[in-house]
Motif scaffolding. Structure first.
Motif, PDB file in Angstrom:
ATOM      1  N   GLU A  33      34.012  42.665  46.465  1.00 56.66           N
ATOM      2  CA  GLU A  33      35.473  42.553  46.592  1.00 56.66           C
ATOM      3  C   GLU A  33      35.917  41.094  46.581  1.00 56.66           C
ATOM      4  O   GLU A  33      36.963  40.762  46.021  1.00 56.66           O
ATOM      5  CB  GLU A  33      35.942  43.226  47.875  1.00 56.66           C
ATOM      6  CG  GLU A  33      35.836  44.727  47.843  1.00 56.66           C
ATOM      7  CD  GLU A  33      36.096  45.358  49.197  1.00 56.66           C
ATOM      8  OE1 GLU A  33      36.830  46.360  49.231  1.00 56.66           O
ATOM      9  OE2 GLU A  33      35.583  44.852  50.217  1.00 56.66           O
ATOM     10  N   LEU A  34      35.111  40.222  47.191  1.00 54.15           N
ATOM     11  CA  LEU A  34      35.482  38.814  47.266  1.00 54.15           C
ATOM     12  C   LEU A  34      35.320  38.088  45.931  1.00 54.15           C
ATOM     13  O   LEU A  34      35.943  37.056  45.712  1.00 54.15           O
ATOM     14  CB  LEU A  34      34.637  38.101  48.332  1.00 54.15           C
ATOM     15  CG  LEU A  34      34.944  38.492  49.774  1.00 54.15           C
ATOM     16  CD1 LEU A  34      33.914  37.881  50.707  1.00 54.15           C
ATOM     17  CD2 LEU A  34      36.345  38.081  50.172  1.00 54.15           C
ATOM     18  N   THR A  35      34.471  38.626  45.060  1.00 52.81           N
ATOM     19  CA  THR A  35      34.211  37.933  43.797  1.00 52.81           C
ATOM     20  C   THR A  35      34.790  38.645  42.587  1.00 52.81           C
ATOM     21  O   THR A  35      34.665  38.164  41.468  1.00 52.81           O
ATOM     22  CB  THR A  35      32.695  37.740  43.588  1.00 52.81           C
ATOM     23  OG1 THR A  35      32.054  39.010  43.572  1.00 52.81           O
ATOM     24  CG2 THR A  35      32.096  36.867  44.669  1.00 52.81           C
ATOM     25  N   ARG A  36      35.447  39.781  42.778  1.00 58.04           N
ATOM     26  CA  ARG A  36      36.042  40.520  41.664  1.00 58.04           C
ATOM     27  C   ARG A  36      37.205  39.716  41.088  1.00 58.04           C
ATOM     28  O   ARG A  36      38.028  39.176  41.828  1.00 58.04           O
ATOM     29  CB  ARG A  36      36.558  41.873  42.131  1.00 58.04           C
ATOM     30  CG  ARG A  36      37.113  42.700  40.986  1.00 58.04           C
ATOM     31  CD  ARG A  36      37.741  43.989  41.467  1.00 58.04           C
ATOM     32  NE  ARG A  36      38.462  44.623  40.391  1.00 58.04           N
ATOM     33  CZ  ARG A  36      39.665  44.255  39.958  1.00 58.04           C
ATOM     34  NH1 ARG A  36      40.287  43.252  40.528  1.00 58.04           N
ATOM     35  NH2 ARG A  36      40.253  44.890  38.966  1.00 58.04           N
ATOM     36  N   SER A  37      37.231  39.638  39.776  1.00 59.48           N
ATOM     37  CA  SER A  37      38.289  38.884  39.108  1.00 59.48           C
ATOM     38  C   SER A  37      38.656  39.586  37.811  1.00 59.48           C
ATOM     39  O   SER A  37      37.822  39.713  36.912  1.00 59.48           O
ATOM     40  CB  SER A  37      37.810  37.455  38.812  1.00 59.48           C
ATOM     41  OG  SER A  37      38.674  36.826  37.899  1.00 59.48           O
ATOM     42  N   ALA A  38      39.881  40.030  37.711  1.00 57.77           N
ATOM     43  CA  ALA A  38      40.350  40.666  36.483  1.00 57.77           C
ATOM     44  C   ALA A  38      40.293  39.688  35.316  1.00 57.77           C
ATOM     45  O   ALA A  38      39.959  40.061  34.193  1.00 57.77           O
ATOM     46  CB  ALA A  38      41.771  41.204  36.670  1.00 57.77           C
ATOM     47  N   THR A  39      40.583  38.430  35.585  1.00 58.80           N
ATOM     48  CA  THR A  39      40.538  37.423  34.529  1.00 58.80           C
ATOM     49  C   THR A  39      39.109  37.229  34.038  1.00 58.80           C
ATOM     50  O   THR A  39      38.866  37.180  32.827  1.00 58.80           O
ATOM     51  CB  THR A  39      41.106  36.085  35.038  1.00 58.80           C
ATOM     52  OG1 THR A  39      42.454  36.297  35.464  1.00 58.80           O
ATOM     53  CG2 THR A  39      41.058  35.016  33.961  1.00 58.80           C
ATOM     54  N   ALA A  40      38.151  37.132  34.968  1.00 65.37           N
ATOM     55  CA  ALA A  40      36.750  36.978  34.562  1.00 65.37           C
ATOM     56  C   ALA A  40      36.294  38.190  33.759  1.00 65.37           C
ATOM     57  O   ALA A  40      35.614  38.037  32.738  1.00 65.37           O
ATOM     58  CB  ALA A  40      35.863  36.787  35.789  1.00 65.37           C
ATOM     59  N   GLY A  44      35.171  38.053  29.886  1.00 58.86           N
ATOM     60  CA  GLY A  44      33.725  38.202  29.781  1.00 58.86           C
ATOM     61  C   GLY A  44      32.940  37.150  30.553  1.00 58.86           C
ATOM     62  O   GLY A  44      31.816  36.811  30.203  1.00 58.86           O
ATOM     63  N   ILE A  45      33.527  36.646  31.625  1.00 63.47           N
ATOM     64  CA  ILE A  45      32.882  35.619  32.443  1.00 63.47           C
ATOM     65  C   ILE A  45      32.082  36.295  33.553  1.00 63.47           C
ATOM     66  O   ILE A  45      32.593  37.162  34.264  1.00 63.47           O
ATOM     67  CB  ILE A  45      33.931  34.670  33.062  1.00 63.47           C
ATOM     68  CG1 ILE A  45      34.694  33.961  31.951  1.00 63.47           C
ATOM     69  CG2 ILE A  45      33.292  33.691  34.027  1.00 63.47           C
ATOM     70  CD1 ILE A  45      35.920  33.203  32.438  1.00 63.47           C
ATOM     71  N   ASP A  46      30.822  35.901  33.687  1.00 60.95           N
ATOM     72  CA  ASP A  46      29.980  36.420  34.769  1.00 60.95           C
ATOM     73  C   ASP A  46      30.408  35.744  36.071  1.00 60.95           C
ATOM     74  O   ASP A  46      30.246  34.537  36.242  1.00 60.95           O
ATOM     75  CB  ASP A  46      28.510  36.130  34.480  1.00 60.95           C
ATOM     76  CG  ASP A  46      27.579  36.651  35.565  1.00 60.95           C
ATOM     77  OD1 ASP A  46      28.036  37.421  36.437  1.00 60.95           O
ATOM     78  OD2 ASP A  46      26.391  36.295  35.528  1.00 60.95           O
ATOM     79  N   ASN A  47      30.964  36.508  36.977  1.00 62.19           N
ATOM     80  CA  ASN A  47      31.472  35.970  38.232  1.00 62.19           C
ATOM     81  C   ASN A  47      30.501  36.256  39.375  1.00 62.19           C
ATOM     82  O   ASN A  47      30.893  36.275  40.533  1.00 62.19           O
ATOM     83  CB  ASN A  47      32.855  36.576  38.531  1.00 62.19           C
ATOM     84  CG  ASN A  47      33.702  35.672  39.388  1.00 62.19           C
ATOM     85  OD1 ASN A  47      33.570  34.458  39.340  1.00 62.19           O
ATOM     86  ND2 ASN A  47      34.569  36.266  40.189  1.00 62.19           N
ATOM     87  N   THR A  48      29.232  36.470  39.061  1.00 57.27           N
ATOM     88  CA  THR A  48      28.224  36.741  40.077  1.00 57.27           C
ATOM     89  C   THR A  48      27.957  35.460  40.864  1.00 57.27           C
ATOM     90  O   THR A  48      27.621  34.430  40.282  1.00 57.27           O
ATOM     91  CB  THR A  48      26.908  37.219  39.422  1.00 57.27           C
ATOM     92  OG1 THR A  48      27.199  38.336  38.600  1.00 57.27           O
ATOM     93  CG2 THR A  48      25.881  37.587  40.468  1.00 57.27           C
TER      94      THR A  48
END
Length: 60
Positions: A33-40, A44-48
């Motif tokens: 939840e803290l790292t979820r990003s609609a923009t990422a 196609g950006i890995d937000n892990t």
């Protein structure tokens, strides 16, 4: 009184004024939840987060 002291006192006052249930709710987020990003996701950006970032996030 220094600027940092004034800021620290302001933060402490705000913390004291925050209802307990709001404080508890703030601690109940998953890393996902803290790292979820609609923009990422859209770009196609890995937000892990890195292991270090996960440690920092769990300390919030």
């Amino acid at each position: 009184m220094t600027r940092n002291t004034i800021i620290a006192l302001s933060v402490a006052a705000a913390e004291a004024a925050t209802p307990l249930d709001a404080k508890e709710a703030a601690t109940h987020f998953t890393i996902r939840e803290l790292t979820r990003s609609a923009t990422a996701t859209r770009l196609g950006i890995d937000n892990t987060p890195s292991p270090e970032a996960v440690d920092a996030l769990t300390g919030l």
